[in-house]
Scaffold this motif. Structure first.
Motif, PDB file in Angstrom:
ATOM      1  N   PRO A   1     -21.780  21.878  21.252  1.00 16.43           N
ATOM      2  CA  PRO A   1     -22.120  22.067  22.447  1.00 16.43           C
ATOM      3  C   PRO A   1     -20.541  21.120  23.525  1.00 16.43           C
ATOM      4  O   PRO A   1     -21.319  21.556  24.145  1.00 16.43           O
ATOM      5  CB  PRO A   1     -23.500  21.140  22.363  1.00 16.43           C
ATOM      6  N   LEU A   2     -20.264  20.659  23.026  1.00 18.13           N
ATOM      7  CA  LEU A   2     -19.454  20.286  23.758  1.00 18.13           C
ATOM      8  C   LEU A   2     -18.179  21.247  24.868  1.00 18.13           C
ATOM      9  O   LEU A   2     -17.947  21.314  25.975  1.00 18.13           O
ATOM     10  CB  LEU A   2     -18.749  18.682  23.699  1.00 18.13           C
ATOM     11  N   LEU A   3     -17.984  22.360  23.803  1.00 22.04           N
ATOM     12  CA  LEU A   3     -16.929  22.918  23.943  1.00 22.04           C
ATOM     13  C   LEU A   3     -17.608  23.660  24.730  1.00 22.04           C
ATOM     14  O   LEU A   3     -16.732  24.528  25.985  1.00 22.04           O
ATOM     15  CB  LEU A   3     -16.401  23.242  22.460  1.00 22.04           C
TER      16      LEU A   3
ATOM     17  N   ARG B   1     -29.906  15.116  21.115  1.00 18.69           N
ATOM     18  CA  ARG B   1     -30.324  15.183  22.763  1.00 18.69           C
ATOM     19  C   ARG B   1     -29.125  13.902  23.025  1.00 18.69           C
ATOM     20  O   ARG B   1     -28.723  14.142  24.340  1.00 18.69           O
ATOM     21  CB  ARG B   1     -31.324  13.997  22.640  1.00 18.69           C
ATOM     22  N   GLU B   2     -28.022  13.317  22.201  1.00 20.09           N
ATOM     23  CA  GLU B   2     -27.324  12.676  22.240  1.00 20.09           C
ATOM     24  C   GLU B   2     -25.743  13.573  22.936  1.00 20.09           C
ATOM     25  O   GLU B   2     -25.321  12.699  23.729  1.00 20.09           O
ATOM     26  CB  GLU B   2     -27.021  11.595  20.917  1.00 20.09           C
ATOM     27  N   VAL B   3     -25.874  14.604  22.638  1.00 17.43           N
ATOM     28  CA  VAL B   3     -24.159  15.180  22.651  1.00 17.43           C
ATOM     29  C   VAL B   3     -24.259  16.043  23.894  1.00 17.43           C
ATOM     30  O   VAL B   3     -23.104  16.433  24.120  1.00 17.43           O
ATOM     31  CB  VAL B   3     -23.472  15.693  21.221  1.00 17.43           C
ATOM     32  N   ALA B   4     -25.859  16.542  24.122  1.00 17.41           N
ATOM     33  CA  ALA B   4     -25.670  17.953  25.098  1.00 17.41           C
ATOM     34  C   ALA B   4     -27.179  17.494  25.881  1.00 17.41           C
ATOM     35  O   ALA B   4     -27.443  17.802  26.120  1.00 17.41           O
ATOM     36  CB  ALA B   4     -25.911  18.646  23.907  1.00 17.41           C
ATOM     37  N   GLY B   5     -27.172  16.405  26.382  1.00 16.62           N
ATOM     38  CA  GLY B   5     -27.790  15.695  26.727  1.00 16.62           C
ATOM     39  C   GLY B   5     -28.295  16.318  28.316  1.00 16.62           C
ATOM     40  O   GLY B   5     -29.707  16.629  28.541  1.00 16.62           O
TER      41      GLY B   5
END
Length: 202
Positions: A141-143, A160-164
């Motif tokens: 999700p970050l990329l 939720r933590e990485v794509a908040g």
């Protein structure tokens, strides 16, 4: 993951978290989506949602194929990656009569993998509600956000933590809500702005 280890008796002070991160150069890529789609052999007059992932059962990609039955004919699905669940997904697409709207791109090299992300209008992570999906934070999700692609993810703690920010969530397995969030994320400039800002913090 840290919370789970603490709950199992490991001292908090002994655990150091290094969050998922990406190369900051991915925030500044200059590209034309239509050109990328032409080079990748994707229709330029369709809306594309999809994922770049290991094609295994817990990724919940069957829900993405089912979503095509509720999304308009202008929507196509892109699945980039390989794995044990691929034959079942191909069969499901045929059973639902949407095989012509699904592109299974297979495994792609890391050097150009960003182009497959950039070709999408919406990046989806429809993971099932399993322990591994609740605990493990994926990099993808970050990329996607760095390239200006909004995300739609199952509402699980790790996601939720990485794509908040810069994306939308839905209850795992809820097809109707999944489809609604895909449609809402399409062309959503506010999500794109929030997503890029979120990634800069990583």
């Amino acid at each position: 993951s840290k919370a789970n280890l603490v709950a199992r008796g490991v001292k908090d002070s002994k655990i150091f978290v290094v969050p998922n991160a990406i190369d900051e150069r991915d925030l500044d890529r200059d590209f034309d989506v239509s050109d990328i789609r032409i080079k990748l052999g994707l229709s330029t007059d369709s809306k594309w949602f999809g994922s770049v992932t290991s094609v295994v059962g817990y990724e919940g990609l069957d829900l993405a194929i089912q979503a095509l039955t509720q999304l308009g004919k202008s929507w196509n699905l892109l699945i980039v990656g390989d794995g044990t669940d691929l034959p079942r997904l191909r069969n499901l697409a045929e059973e639902l009569g949407v095989e012509n709207r699904v592109r299974f791109a297979g495994h792609q090299g890391n050097a150009d993998i960003w182009r497959w992300y950039a070709a999408l209008d919406v990046f989806v992570i429809p993971r099932i509600d399993a322990q591994v999906c609740r605990n493990v934070t994926p990099l993808k999700p970050l990329l996607a956000k760095a390239l200006g692609v909004p995300t739609v993810c199952s509402d699980l703690p790790a996601l939720r933590e990485v794509a908040g920010a810069g994306g939308l969530f839905f209850p795992p397995g809820d097809l109707s809500r999944f489809v609604q969030q895909i449609e809402q994320a399409m062309g959503n400039e506010e999500l794109t702005r929030l997503g890029k800002r979120w990634v800069k913090g990583r």
